[in-house]
Design an enzyme around this catalytic site. Structure first.
Site, PDB file in Angstrom:
ATOM      1  N   HIS A  14      10.962   2.524   0.749  1.00 12.13           N
ATOM      2  CA  HIS A  14       9.872   1.684  -0.108  1.00 12.13           C
ATOM      3  C   HIS A  14      10.176   0.826  -1.212  1.00 12.13           C
ATOM      4  CE1 HIS A  14       6.985   5.515  -0.440  1.00 12.13           C
ATOM      5  NE2 HIS A  14       6.598   5.054   0.746  1.00 12.13           N
ATOM      6  N   HIS A  57       9.716   6.120  -2.567  1.00  8.53           N
ATOM      7  CA  HIS A  57      11.433   6.387  -2.937  1.00  8.53           C
ATOM      8  C   HIS A  57      12.181   5.063  -1.964  1.00  8.53           C
ATOM      9  CE1 HIS A  57       9.952   5.965   1.661  1.00  8.53           C
ATOM     10  NE2 HIS A  57       9.450   7.059   1.518  1.00  8.53           N
ATOM     11  N   GLN A 112       0.411  -1.183  -0.197  1.00 15.09           N
ATOM     12  CA  GLN A 112      -0.135  -0.246   0.126  1.00 15.09           C
ATOM     13  C   GLN A 112       0.475   1.209  -0.014  1.00 15.09           C
ATOM     14  OE1 GLN A 112      -2.828   1.412   0.016  1.00 15.09           O
ATOM     15  NE2 GLN A 112      -1.839   3.781   1.168  1.00 15.09           N
ATOM     16  N   THR A 113       0.686   1.908  -1.179  1.00 13.46           N
ATOM     17  CA  THR A 113       1.038   3.674  -0.422  1.00 13.46           C
ATOM     18  C   THR A 113       0.230   5.289  -0.926  1.00 13.46           C
ATOM     19  OG1 THR A 113       3.294   4.088  -1.305  1.00 13.46           O
ATOM     20  CG2 THR A 113       1.940   3.015  -2.396  1.00 13.46           C
ATOM     21  N   ARG A 114       0.279   5.991  -0.605  1.00 16.54           N
ATOM     22  CA  ARG A 114       0.112   6.648  -1.239  1.00 16.54           C
ATOM     23  C   ARG A 114       1.037   7.692  -1.784  1.00 16.54           C
ATOM     24  NH1 ARG A 114       0.167   8.882   4.608  1.00 16.54           N
ATOM     25  NH2 ARG A 114       1.561  10.966   5.452  1.00 16.54           N
ATOM     26  N   GLY A 141       5.549  -1.128   7.026  1.00 14.48           N
ATOM     27  CA  GLY A 141       6.344  -0.650   7.805  1.00 14.48           C
ATOM     28  C   GLY A 141       6.463   0.911   8.682  1.00 14.48           C
ATOM     29  N   ARG A 142       7.202   1.698   8.644  1.00 19.88           N
ATOM     30  CA  ARG A 142       6.694   2.611   9.650  1.00 19.88           C
ATOM     31  C   ARG A 142       5.959   3.253  10.235  1.00 19.88           C
ATOM     32  NH1 ARG A 142       8.838   7.265   9.524  1.00 19.88           N
ATOM     33  NH2 ARG A 142       9.028   8.077  10.285  1.00 19.88           N
ATOM     34  N   ASP A 143       5.303   3.855  10.780  1.00 27.17           N
ATOM     35  CA  ASP A 143       4.026   4.643  10.724  1.00 27.17           C
ATOM     36  C   ASP A 143       3.097   4.828   9.262  1.00 27.17           C
ATOM     37  OD1 ASP A 143       2.489   6.844  11.426  1.00 27.17           O
ATOM     38  OD2 ASP A 143       3.496   8.855  10.828  1.00 27.17           O
ATOM     39  N   HIS A 144       2.649   3.751   8.925  1.00 25.69           N
ATOM     40  CA  HIS A 144       1.843   3.012   8.244  1.00 25.69           C
ATOM     41  C   HIS A 144       0.434   3.823   8.545  1.00 25.69           C
ATOM     42  CE1 HIS A 144       0.506  -0.124   5.055  1.00 25.69           C
ATOM     43  NE2 HIS A 144      -1.131   0.585   5.615  1.00 25.69           N
ATOM     44  N   ALA A 145      -0.109   4.822   6.805  1.00 27.52           N
ATOM     45  CA  ALA A 145      -1.281   5.368   7.351  1.00 27.52           C
ATOM     46  C   ALA A 145      -1.198   6.076   8.582  1.00 27.52           C
ATOM     47  CB  ALA A 145      -2.890   4.325   7.315  1.00 27.52           C
TER      48      ALA A 145
HETATM   49  S1  ADX Z   1       1.027   5.055   3.573  1.00 25.55           S
HETATM   50  O1  ADX Z   1       0.303   5.811   4.030  1.00 25.55           O
HETATM   51  O2  ADX Z   1       0.385   4.490   2.601  1.00 25.55           O
HETATM   52  O3  ADX Z   1       1.266   3.548   4.396  1.00 25.55           O
HETATM   53  P1  ADX Z   1       3.348   5.397   2.502  1.00 25.55           P
HETATM   54  O4  ADX Z   1       2.875   5.754   1.398  1.00 25.55           O
HETATM   55  O5  ADX Z   1       4.147   6.586   2.986  1.00 25.55           O
HETATM   56  O6  ADX Z   1       2.906   6.097   3.353  1.00 25.55           O
HETATM   57  O7  ADX Z   1       4.112   3.780   2.876  1.00 25.55           O
HETATM   58  C1  ADX Z   1       3.973   2.841   2.762  1.00 25.55           C
HETATM   59  C2  ADX Z   1       4.492   1.747   2.925  1.00 25.55           C
HETATM   60  O8  ADX Z   1       5.792   1.968   3.075  1.00 25.55           O
HETATM   61  C3  ADX Z   1       3.783   1.865   4.699  1.00 25.55           C
HETATM   62  O9  ADX Z   1       3.877   0.341   4.850  1.00 25.55           O
HETATM   63  C4  ADX Z   1       5.164   2.489   5.829  1.00 25.55           C
HETATM   64  O10 ADX Z   1       4.407   2.637   6.490  1.00 25.55           O
HETATM   65  C5  ADX Z   1       6.098   2.192   4.967  1.00 25.55           C
HETATM   66  N1  ADX Z   1       6.963   2.873   4.783  1.00 25.55           N
HETATM   67  C6  ADX Z   1       7.118   3.941   4.264  1.00 25.55           C
HETATM   68  N2  ADX Z   1       8.559   4.294   4.318  1.00 25.55           N
HETATM   69  C7  ADX Z   1       8.841   3.817   5.150  1.00 25.55           C
HETATM   70  C8  ADX Z   1      11.104   4.011   5.642  1.00 25.55           C
HETATM   71  N3  ADX Z   1      11.685   5.357   5.737  1.00 25.55           N
HETATM   72  N4  ADX Z   1      11.200   2.715   6.485  1.00 25.55           N
HETATM   73  C9  ADX Z   1       9.782   1.863   6.844  1.00 25.55           C
HETATM   74  N5  ADX Z   1       9.022   2.085   5.951  1.00 25.55           N
HETATM   75  C10 ADX Z   1       8.652   3.090   5.436  1.00 25.55           C
END
Ligand code: ADX
Length: 388
Positions: free
Chosen positions: A198, A195, A189-191, A283-287
């Protein structure tokens, strides 16, 4: 292949005579107008993405979801999927009516078999779901704009003609996985535009499993986030340049971002389970958003809810270490903070906004270049002031 959540992939999309019968049933009844997000929710229910839901939550399921994170029958369901209406509309709706659903200029797009109509308390709901009633949280802020009544009941969506080619439905991803010969599939999942962190998470997972389904969540987002087009375009660039063919499938999950942290992480996983994924990256701080959630809260919630059939692959902080001279993570790297460059969507967006080129340690130069060259790259919404 992994069973959908609740055991059956829901299909409430109707065409031909069936749709005609429902149209006639609703002909002389009141209608409910849907906004973009509500229409998308109807579509996600009808196409099975929200299996086992067949419609919007009725009263009993609603309270069970917000209080316990399950439906009335005990099936795990973390976020309320609801349809709000103003009190004037609630007054003319009665249980067991079949009403028409209208959307944009398409007139009647489906029907709703009303189960119940009830008043709800927004304050209590946001506290339970988001863990806060603070309106600087963009998900909470949009939630408070809802009307005071909810309508629960089964939905029917007419025809399948509303989907774009990029939108692979759950039954379609399941066919695709079979065609590719993938047994173990990781959902992502991503928003964000991708980078380096990811990419690292995805590729570490690809070392162990057959394939990867990358599904950016497309739809309403807070101010400053990437636009849908930017996210998809950036992924095209990354996949073209840096991924072997047929290792990853790029599709979309049309749904607004709620920024509900752990509860949203759980639903993100269940949706991917319905798509046929066996594993899901958390991952970190998901959503998450701002400092509203503990960065590892989303890992914890999977432990609390136990076996969901889809397995979470949890990752700590991923970063570039100048001493290791590679992308690495909290679990692998012994070096201190001074050596670490943390890729973060919000930091990269801030840099691009201020006209700087972000470091190639945080984002692939080709991807950064694509974003910089894209005109409407950031969402201009009224929600999300001061949140990252
Ligand atoms: S999210 O809101 O969709 O979760 P995002 O697109 O930033 O946001 O993250 C997609 C996935 O990558 C999520 O599971 C998030 O926790 C993980 N993630 C993003 N950046 C990092 C990071 N630097 N280290 C670990 N996990 C990450």
């Amino acid at each position: 292949m992994l069973e959908p959540h609740g055991g059956t992939l829901i299909d409430r999309v109707m065409g031909g005579d069936q749709a005609e019968r429902m149209r006639q049933k609703a002909a002389n009844e009141p209608r409910i107008g849907l906004d973009d997000d509500q229409f998308q929710t109807v579509a996600n229910i009808a196409n099975g993405r929200f299996s086992p839901l067949k419609g919007f939550l009725g009263r009993n399921d609603f309270y069970k979801v917000i209080n316990d994170g399950t439906l009335e029958d005990g099936t795990v369901w973390p976020l309320p999927i609801i349809l709000d209406v103003p009190s004037e509309k609630a007054d003319v709706l009665t249980p067991s009516q079949t009403v028409g659903l209208e959307y944009g200029n398409r007139n009647l797009v489906g029907t709703l078999d009303i189960k119940d109509v009830f008043k709800f308390n927004k304050e209590e709901t946001v506290e339970a779901v988001f863990g806060t009633a603070d309106r600087s949280h963009p998900g909470v802020d949009t939630f408070f704009e809802k009307h005071n009544y909810l309508v629960g009941g089964k939905v029917t969506l007419f025809d399948a003609e509303y989907y774009s080619a990029a939108d692979l439905l759950p039954r379609e991803t399941r066919v695709l996985f079979r065609e590719y010969g993938w047994d173990d599939i990781v959902g992502f999942q991503t928003r964000n535009a991708p980078h380096r962190a990811h990419e690292y998470l995805q590729k570490v997972s690809l070392e162990m499993f057959d394939g990867l389904l990358i599904q950016p969540k497309l739809g309403e987002k807070k101010r400053g986030d990437y636009t849908d087009e930017t996210i998809l375009g950036a992924y095209d660039v990354l996949l073209d340049e840096y991924y072997p063919e047929q290792s990853a499938a790029l599709s979309v999950y049309p749904c607004k971002m709620h920024y509900a942290g752990p509860r949203e992480a759980l639903l993100d996983a269940l949706v991917r389970k319905n798509h046929g994924c066996t594993h899901f990256i958390v991952g970190r701080d998901h959503a998450g958003v701002g400092d509203f959630y503990d960065p590892m809260a989303a890992h914890q919630i999977f432990k609390e809810y136990g076996n969901l059939d889809i397995t979470p692959l949890t990752f700590d902080d991923v970063f570039y270490c100048t001493t290791c001279d590679s992308m690495t993570s909290q679990r692998l790297c012994p070096h201190g903070d001074d050596a670490r460059v943390y890729p973060s969507g919000s930091k990269i967006r801030r840099k691009i906004r201020s006209g700087e080129v972000p470091s190639k340690r945080t984002i692939r130069p080709e991807v950064a270049e694509y974003i910089i060259d894209t005109e409407d790259r950031f969402v201009e919404s009224e929600h999300g002031v001061n949140t990252t």
